[in-house]
Design a protein around this motif. Sequence first.
Motif, PDB file in Angstrom:
ATOM      1  N   TYR A  37      -6.188  -3.191  -6.337  1.00 18.23           N
ATOM      2  CA  TYR A  37      -4.897  -3.398  -5.688  1.00 18.23           C
ATOM      3  C   TYR A  37      -5.081  -3.908  -4.262  1.00 18.23           C
ATOM      4  O   TYR A  37      -6.171  -3.833  -3.684  1.00 18.23           O
ATOM      5  N   CYS A  38      -3.971  -4.416  -3.718  1.00 15.25           N
ATOM      6  CA  CYS A  38      -3.930  -4.851  -2.335  1.00 15.25           C
ATOM      7  C   CYS A  38      -3.391  -3.689  -1.499  1.00 15.25           C
ATOM      8  O   CYS A  38      -2.290  -3.198  -1.745  1.00 15.25           O
ATOM      9  N   ASP A  39      -4.178  -3.262  -0.538  1.00 14.69           N
ATOM     10  CA  ASP A  39      -3.772  -2.198   0.378  1.00 14.69           C
ATOM     11  C   ASP A  39      -2.924  -2.850   1.478  1.00 14.69           C
ATOM     12  O   ASP A  39      -3.433  -3.305   2.499  1.00 14.69           O
ATOM     13  N   THR A  40      -1.630  -2.925   1.234  1.00 20.33           N
ATOM     14  CA  THR A  40      -0.708  -3.628   2.128  1.00 20.33           C
ATOM     15  C   THR A  40      -0.452  -2.884   3.427  1.00 20.33           C
ATOM     16  O   THR A  40       0.101  -3.451   4.370  1.00 20.33           O
ATOM     17  N   CYS A  41      -0.848  -1.608   3.478  1.00 22.48           N
ATOM     18  CA  CYS A  41      -0.652  -0.829   4.706  1.00 22.48           C
ATOM     19  C   CYS A  41      -1.953  -0.609   5.483  1.00 22.48           C
ATOM     20  O   CYS A  41      -1.939   0.039   6.526  1.00 22.48           O
ATOM     21  N   GLU A  66      -9.842  -8.841   2.314  1.00 20.25           N
ATOM     22  CA  GLU A  66     -10.771  -8.107   3.172  1.00 20.25           C
ATOM     23  C   GLU A  66     -11.189  -6.825   2.450  1.00 20.25           C
ATOM     24  O   GLU A  66     -10.341  -5.991   2.120  1.00 20.25           O
ATOM     25  N   PRO A  67     -12.485  -6.661   2.174  1.00 19.34           N
ATOM     26  CA  PRO A  67     -12.918  -5.430   1.504  1.00 19.34           C
ATOM     27  C   PRO A  67     -12.626  -4.214   2.379  1.00 19.34           C
ATOM     28  O   PRO A  67     -12.615  -4.299   3.601  1.00 19.34           O
ATOM     29  N   GLY A  68     -12.388  -3.082   1.738  1.00 16.26           N
ATOM     30  CA  GLY A  68     -12.140  -1.852   2.473  1.00 16.26           C
ATOM     31  C   GLY A  68     -13.365  -1.414   3.260  1.00 16.26           C
ATOM     32  O   GLY A  68     -14.493  -1.763   2.916  1.00 16.26           O
ATOM     33  N   LEU A  69     -13.133  -0.668   4.311  1.00 15.74           N
ATOM     34  CA  LEU A  69     -14.233  -0.185   5.146  1.00 15.74           C
ATOM     35  C   LEU A  69     -14.982   0.958   4.483  1.00 15.74           C
ATOM     36  O   LEU A  69     -16.147   1.190   4.752  1.00 15.74           O
ATOM     37  N   SER A  70     -14.311   1.695   3.638  1.00 19.70           N
ATOM     38  CA  SER A  70     -14.943   2.782   2.889  1.00 19.70           C
ATOM     39  C   SER A  70     -14.408   2.743   1.466  1.00 19.70           C
ATOM     40  O   SER A  70     -13.508   1.967   1.151  1.00 19.70           O
ATOM     41  N   PHE A  71     -14.963   3.553   0.625  1.00 21.31           N
ATOM     42  CA  PHE A  71     -14.535   3.606  -0.784  1.00 21.31           C
ATOM     43  C   PHE A  71     -14.596   2.230  -1.431  1.00 21.31           C
ATOM     44  O   PHE A  71     -13.708   1.840  -2.157  1.00 21.31           O
ATOM     45  N   ASN A  72     -15.648   1.464  -1.144  1.00 19.23           N
ATOM     46  CA  ASN A  72     -15.724   0.115  -1.683  1.00 19.23           C
ATOM     47  C   ASN A  72     -16.385   0.052  -3.053  1.00 19.23           C
ATOM     48  O   ASN A  72     -16.606  -1.027  -3.577  1.00 19.23           O
ATOM     49  N   SER A  73     -16.704   1.212  -3.630  1.00 19.74           N
ATOM     50  CA  SER A  73     -17.222   1.245  -4.988  1.00 19.74           C
ATOM     51  C   SER A  73     -16.826   2.564  -5.644  1.00 19.74           C
ATOM     52  O   SER A  73     -16.424   3.504  -4.974  1.00 19.74           O
ATOM     53  N   ALA A  74     -16.941   2.576  -6.972  1.00 20.44           N
ATOM     54  CA  ALA A  74     -16.608   3.775  -7.742  1.00 20.44           C
ATOM     55  C   ALA A  74     -17.756   4.070  -8.702  1.00 20.44           C
ATOM     56  O   ALA A  74     -18.183   3.178  -9.441  1.00 20.44           O
ATOM     57  N   ARG A  75     -18.275   5.282  -8.672  1.00 21.17           N
ATOM     58  CA  ARG A  75     -19.368   5.692  -9.563  1.00 21.17           C
ATOM     59  C   ARG A  75     -18.824   5.939 -10.963  1.00 21.17           C
ATOM     60  O   ARG A  75     -17.784   6.566 -11.131  1.00 21.17           O
ATOM     61  N   VAL A  76     -19.532   5.438 -11.963  1.00 16.69           N
ATOM     62  CA  VAL A  76     -19.149   5.601 -13.361  1.00 16.69           C
ATOM     63  C   VAL A  76     -20.384   6.017 -14.149  1.00 16.69           C
ATOM     64  O   VAL A  76     -21.452   5.424 -13.983  1.00 16.69           O
ATOM     65  N   PRO A  89      -9.526   3.653  -8.557  1.00 14.32           N
ATOM     66  CA  PRO A  89      -8.973   2.361  -8.121  1.00 14.32           C
ATOM     67  C   PRO A  89      -9.760   1.784  -6.944  1.00 14.32           C
ATOM     68  O   PRO A  89     -10.222   2.518  -6.069  1.00 14.32           O
ATOM     69  N   LEU A  90      -9.895   0.466  -6.941  1.00 20.61           N
ATOM     70  CA  LEU A  90     -10.574  -0.251  -5.862  1.00 20.61           C
ATOM     71  C   LEU A  90      -9.557  -1.165  -5.188  1.00 20.61           C
ATOM     72  O   LEU A  90      -8.511  -1.459  -5.765  1.00 20.61           O
TER      73      LEU A  90
END
Length: 161
Positions: A34-38, A108-118, A135-136
């Motif tokens: 998703y796009c983090d619009t905030c 712009e990639p997020g500063l944190s939480f840029n990956s999810a472990r599976v 969610p990423l």
Amino acid sequence: MAKAILVLSAVCSILTFANFAQCHEFFNVEGSVYCDTCRVQFKTRLSEPIEGAVARLACRDIVTEKVKYVTEAVTDKNGKYTMKVEGDHENELCDVAVVHSPREDCNEPGLSFNSARVVCSKNVGIPNPTRYANPLFFMQKAALPGCKDVLDELGLFPLEF
């Protein structure tokens, strides 16, 4: 006699297929982008799904950290993706990360939480072959005007907008 041979042939075919299926594990990894619009690095009611974003799963050896497996998927109009992962990756750490956003205003990639472990192994007590990634997101270049109200609704101290 011909019926016996036909039945025996069918049984052998079924056993061969069953053995093949056991040797080749498959997992489905599902998630969303998703796009983090905030620009707050979590999903709000103003967040927007990104169609056409690319997510990549990479599995690395636990000891050597060498990449052993990579696959990618593209999100649909709802920002959802499904990846087919081949093999059992019991001795590997698998992470999904975003690698591309088609939106110029939100890439712009997020500063944190840029990956999810599976976890992509059958030896973890999860009988379902589908794995769900957190969610990423990508961040929008500037926060939307309504973000202050959203943060107020959540009882959070508003960031500078």
